[in-house]
Design a protein around this motif. Structure first.
Motif, PDB file in Angstrom:
ATOM      1  N   THR A   1      44.739  42.199  53.654  1.00 51.66           N
ATOM      2  CA  THR A   1      44.978  41.519  52.986  1.00 51.66           C
ATOM      3  C   THR A   1      44.418  41.467  51.574  1.00 51.66           C
ATOM      4  O   THR A   1      44.974  41.707  50.186  1.00 51.66           O
ATOM      5  CB  THR A   1      43.850  40.399  53.379  1.00 51.66           C
ATOM      6  N   THR A   2      43.396  42.863  51.757  1.00 51.88           N
ATOM      7  CA  THR A   2      43.082  43.403  50.636  1.00 51.88           C
ATOM      8  C   THR A   2      42.695  44.558  50.586  1.00 51.88           C
ATOM      9  O   THR A   2      42.844  45.187  51.120  1.00 51.88           O
ATOM     10  CB  THR A   2      41.898  42.318  50.201  1.00 51.88           C
ATOM     11  N   SER A   3      43.189  45.054  49.148  1.00 55.57           N
ATOM     12  CA  SER A   3      42.495  46.684  49.176  1.00 55.57           C
ATOM     13  C   SER A   3      41.311  46.846  48.928  1.00 55.57           C
ATOM     14  O   SER A   3      40.712  46.515  47.405  1.00 55.57           O
ATOM     15  CB  SER A   3      43.598  47.423  48.205  1.00 55.57           C
ATOM     16  N   THR A   4      40.636  47.339  49.593  1.00 51.87           N
ATOM     17  CA  THR A   4      39.410  47.871  49.986  1.00 51.87           C
ATOM     18  C   THR A   4      39.148  49.250  49.998  1.00 51.87           C
ATOM     19  O   THR A   4      39.749  50.189  50.400  1.00 51.87           O
ATOM     20  CB  THR A   4      38.257  47.561  50.992  1.00 51.87           C
ATOM     21  N   ALA A   5      37.938  50.185  49.054  1.00 44.77           N
ATOM     22  CA  ALA A   5      37.794  51.245  49.091  1.00 44.77           C
ATOM     23  C   ALA A   5      37.462  51.732  50.398  1.00 44.77           C
ATOM     24  O   ALA A   5      38.453  53.050  50.960  1.00 44.77           O
ATOM     25  CB  ALA A   5      35.886  51.861  48.997  1.00 44.77           C
ATOM     26  N   ALA A   6      37.049  50.978  51.815  1.00 45.98           N
ATOM     27  CA  ALA A   6      37.266  51.881  52.681  1.00 45.98           C
ATOM     28  C   ALA A   6      38.357  52.267  53.838  1.00 45.98           C
ATOM     29  O   ALA A   6      38.577  52.709  54.332  1.00 45.98           O
ATOM     30  CB  ALA A   6      35.553  50.595  53.971  1.00 45.98           C
ATOM     31  N   THR A   7      39.493  50.991  53.680  1.00 45.97           N
ATOM     32  CA  THR A   7      40.641  50.838  53.842  1.00 45.97           C
ATOM     33  C   THR A   7      41.484  52.767  52.801  1.00 45.97           C
ATOM     34  O   THR A   7      42.131  52.705  53.621  1.00 45.97           O
ATOM     35  CB  THR A   7      41.735  49.390  53.493  1.00 45.97           C
ATOM     36  N   LEU A   8      41.287  52.671  52.145  1.00 44.40           N
ATOM     37  CA  LEU A   8      41.626  53.579  51.612  1.00 44.40           C
ATOM     38  C   LEU A   8      41.346  54.857  51.718  1.00 44.40           C
ATOM     39  O   LEU A   8      42.058  56.104  52.011  1.00 44.40           O
ATOM     40  CB  LEU A   8      41.222  53.214  49.828  1.00 44.40           C
ATOM     41  N   LEU A   9      40.135  54.502  51.862  1.00 44.02           N
ATOM     42  CA  LEU A   9      39.001  56.389  52.570  1.00 44.02           C
ATOM     43  C   LEU A   9      39.849  56.560  53.544  1.00 44.02           C
ATOM     44  O   LEU A   9      39.719  57.583  54.246  1.00 44.02           O
ATOM     45  CB  LEU A   9      37.683  56.478  52.760  1.00 44.02           C
ATOM     46  N   LEU A  10      40.081  55.199  54.517  1.00 42.97           N
ATOM     47  CA  LEU A  10      40.664  55.590  56.202  1.00 42.97           C
ATOM     48  C   LEU A  10      41.922  56.588  56.101  1.00 42.97           C
ATOM     49  O   LEU A  10      42.143  57.023  57.135  1.00 42.97           O
ATOM     50  CB  LEU A  10      40.432  54.126  56.641  1.00 42.97           C
ATOM     51  N   ALA A  11      42.895  55.581  54.992  1.00 40.68           N
ATOM     52  CA  ALA A  11      43.945  56.334  55.263  1.00 40.68           C
ATOM     53  C   ALA A  11      44.056  57.625  54.652  1.00 40.68           C
ATOM     54  O   ALA A  11      44.866  58.728  55.019  1.00 40.68           O
ATOM     55  CB  ALA A  11      44.767  55.308  53.971  1.00 40.68           C
ATOM     56  N   ILE A  12      43.233  58.159  53.363  1.00 34.57           N
ATOM     57  CA  ILE A  12      43.429  59.405  52.826  1.00 34.57           C
ATOM     58  C   ILE A  12      42.998  59.901  54.067  1.00 34.57           C
ATOM     59  O   ILE A  12      43.389  61.176  54.370  1.00 34.57           O
ATOM     60  CB  ILE A  12      42.520  58.992  51.510  1.00 34.57           C
ATOM     61  N   GLY A  13      41.576  59.850  54.445  1.00 35.05           N
ATOM     62  CA  GLY A  13      41.157  60.966  56.594  1.00 35.05           C
ATOM     63  C   GLY A  13      42.137  61.168  56.900  1.00 35.05           C
ATOM     64  O   GLY A  13      42.304  61.837  57.235  1.00 35.05           O
ATOM     65  N   SER A  14      42.970  60.297  57.455  1.00 38.01           N
ATOM     66  CA  SER A  14      43.840  60.126  58.345  1.00 38.01           C
ATOM     67  C   SER A  14      45.285  60.914  58.402  1.00 38.01           C
ATOM     68  O   SER A  14      45.374  61.758  59.037  1.00 38.01           O
ATOM     69  CB  SER A  14      44.485  58.412  58.828  1.00 38.01           C
ATOM     70  N   VAL A  15      44.929  60.621  56.937  1.00 37.45           N
ATOM     71  CA  VAL A  15      46.463  61.957  56.086  1.00 37.45           C
ATOM     72  C   VAL A  15      46.409  63.106  55.905  1.00 37.45           C
ATOM     73  O   VAL A  15      46.820  64.189  56.858  1.00 37.45           O
ATOM     74  CB  VAL A  15      47.040  61.064  54.941  1.00 37.45           C
ATOM     75  N   VAL A  16      44.822  63.065  55.927  1.00 36.18           N
ATOM     76  CA  VAL A  16      44.712  64.763  55.874  1.00 36.18           C
ATOM     77  C   VAL A  16      44.137  65.508  57.211  1.00 36.18           C
ATOM     78  O   VAL A  16      44.516  66.367  58.001  1.00 36.18           O
ATOM     79  CB  VAL A  16      43.129  64.605  55.116  1.00 36.18           C
ATOM     80  N   TRP A  17      43.958  64.650  58.265  1.00 34.15           N
ATOM     81  CA  TRP A  17      43.806  65.213  59.753  1.00 34.15           C
ATOM     82  C   TRP A  17      44.450  65.212  60.139  1.00 34.15           C
ATOM     83  O   TRP A  17      45.281  66.315  61.237  1.00 34.15           O
ATOM     84  CB  TRP A  17      43.162  63.919  60.262  1.00 34.15           C
ATOM     85  N   LEU A  18      46.215  64.753  59.734  1.00 27.51           N
ATOM     86  CA  LEU A  18      47.384  64.598  60.691  1.00 27.51           C
ATOM     87  C   LEU A  18      47.946  66.271  60.147  1.00 27.51           C
ATOM     88  O   LEU A  18      48.747  66.380  60.560  1.00 27.51           O
ATOM     89  CB  LEU A  18      49.310  63.124  60.103  1.00 27.51           C
ATOM     90  N   VAL A  19      47.980  66.343  58.354  1.00 23.24           N
ATOM     91  CA  VAL A  19      48.343  67.490  57.877  1.00 23.24           C
ATOM     92  C   VAL A  19      48.028  68.544  58.445  1.00 23.24           C
ATOM     93  O   VAL A  19      48.545  70.167  58.721  1.00 23.24           O
ATOM     94  CB  VAL A  19      48.173  67.678  56.512  1.00 23.24           C
ATOM     95  N   PHE A  20      46.405  68.479  58.517  1.00 19.61           N
ATOM     96  CA  PHE A  20      45.773  69.377  59.413  1.00 19.61           C
ATOM     97  C   PHE A  20      46.152  70.073  60.677  1.00 19.61           C
ATOM     98  O   PHE A  20      46.118  71.467  60.983  1.00 19.61           O
ATOM     99  CB  PHE A  20      43.664  69.491  59.234  1.00 19.61           C
ATOM    100  N   MET A  21      46.169  69.069  61.415  1.00 22.02           N
ATOM    101  CA  MET A  21      46.745  68.884  62.530  1.00 22.02           C
ATOM    102  C   MET A  21      47.960  70.076  62.679  1.00 22.02           C
ATOM    103  O   MET A  21      48.404  71.084  63.604  1.00 22.02           O
ATOM    104  CB  MET A  21      47.322  67.589  63.883  1.00 22.02           C
ATOM    105  N   ALA A  22      49.129  68.938  61.657  1.00 23.49           N
ATOM    106  CA  ALA A  22      50.236  70.075  62.193  1.00 23.49           C
ATOM    107  C   ALA A  22      50.082  71.452  61.609  1.00 23.49           C
ATOM    108  O   ALA A  22      51.239  72.389  62.391  1.00 23.49           O
ATOM    109  CB  ALA A  22      50.881  69.488  60.698  1.00 23.49           C
ATOM    110  N   ASN A  23      49.403  71.352  60.780  1.00 22.22           N
ATOM    111  CA  ASN A  23      48.661  73.245  60.583  1.00 22.22           C
ATOM    112  C   ASN A  23      48.813  74.050  61.147  1.00 22.22           C
ATOM    113  O   ASN A  23      48.917  75.240  61.613  1.00 22.22           O
ATOM    114  CB  ASN A  23      48.366  73.294  59.215  1.00 22.22           C
TER     115      ASN A  23
END
Length: 343
Positions: free
Chosen positions: A128-150
């Motif tokens: 409902t609102t864009s928070t720093a925690a949500t953004l950090l969680l999203a970025i960390g999740s994307v990095v995790w997925l890319v790392f696992m693929a590689n």
């Protein structure tokens, strides 16, 4: 109980479809020619991952529907199955094109990040609102997925090592998933296990075909997604996938750090992974691949003890790290008596 029989029948069908498609790819004979980093010495067909991923993507939504929660997300909201399948399809198409005509690393990374961002959007609750925690969680999740693929892609260089490890991990997840996400995890893990089971007989102990980037990157992205789902479930779920895949994760991390410290490129193909060095020292794949499977099972046992046996997370990770340190120490000792040259 009423859903178990049709669910199991579907998994058998997924495995059969995977096996049929892999057999077709063997006959198509898109060849992987040996290079300096290869463990094989003669050309071997590649593209077996098409069978794995096509069977998985076709069967997983049906498995979720049969299990009764194909669109249910942990705790609340919805896991976007269509978005998940679409992201995997994009990654697999780019990966298969790279198998046919190798592309620059940047092209592969772009496809991985695009697929990862779509998957994360399918997993995260609508904010409902864009928070720093949500953004950090999203970025960390994307990095995790890319790392696992590689990570899975880097480790896919020996008969049965990655496919067998991934199969072991998926088979253990129904017993390791926290209750809030078990209904979502089980159809994904079961479908992935069935699809890999259809491929493994063609790849181990003798490789009639390799999975290629389309299989290794696809499997890595699915395992990474399962890791995120487990983390959403709480109750120590965040630790399950890192423990299960500790053998692969530690090998990749150790090798990348060692090459970085030596001033070598971390994106150039090489033969410096611990399993590759062990193989070059004379240990056969029929020993090394089952050893990797055993490390996965050991990680699963530690994850179970963390969730149900009362051991703290630091102890579980210390035991997993100790096992990997012992393995690295053994490989380093072995190359002193069985020289392999520069690694």
């Amino acid at each position: 109980m009423h859903r178990s029989l049709p669910f199991m029948v579907l998994l058998v069908a997924i495995g059969a479809v995977s096996m049929l498609l892999v057999r077709i790819m063997v006959r198509v004979r898109v060849l992987d020619h040996p290079v300096a980093r290869s463990a094989h010495s003669v050309p071997v067909p590649t593209g077996g991952g098409i069978g794995i991923m096509a069977a998985f993507m076709a069967g997983m939504p049906v498995a979720g529907a049969i299990w009764g929660s194909g669109t249910q997300r942990p705790a609340s909201g919805h896991f976007g199955t269509a978005g998940f399948i679409g992201a995997l399809a994009l990654l697999c198409l780019v990966s298969w094109y790279d198998d046919l005509r190798p592309r620059p690393v940047a092209v592969k990374l772009l496809a991985q990040f695009a697929a990862a961002m779509v998957i994360v959007a399918c997993l995260l609750p609508p904010a409902t609102t864009s928070t720093a925690a949500t953004l950090l969680l999203a970025i960390g999740s994307v990095v995790w997925l890319v790392f696992m693929a590689n990570c899975v892609n880097f480790m896919d260089g020996m008969n049965g090592l990655v496919s067998g490890t991934s199969l072991c991990a998926c088979l253990m997840l129904p017993w390791l998933a926290p209750a809030p996400v078990a209904a979502t995890v089980i159809p994904i893990a079961g479908s992935m296990a069935a699809a890999i089971a259809g491929f493994l007989p063609f790849n181990f102990p003798r490789a009639r075909i390799f999975m290629g980037d389309v299989g290794s990157q696809g499997c890595g992205m699915v395992l990474g997604t399962l890791g995120l789902l487990l983390a959403h479930g709480g109750d120590g779920g965040w630790a399950v996938m890192p423990l299960l895949m500790s053998g692969l994760l530690c090998d990749v991390t150790f090798t990348l750090l060692r090459r970085w410290r030596a001033g070598e490129s971390i994106v150039t193909a090489h033969r410096g992974h611990l399993y590759q060095v062990a193989h070059r020292s004379g240990l056969p794949c029929t020993l090394l691949s089952p050893l990797a499977w055993g490390m996965c099972l050991w990680g699963g046992a530690l994850a179970w003890l963390l969730r149900h046996g009362g051991i703290p997370a630091w102890a579980a990770f210390a035991l997993a790290a100790g096992t990997q340190a012992a393995w690295a120490g053994y490989v380093r000792h072995r190359v002193r008596t069985h020289p392999v040259g520069r690694w």
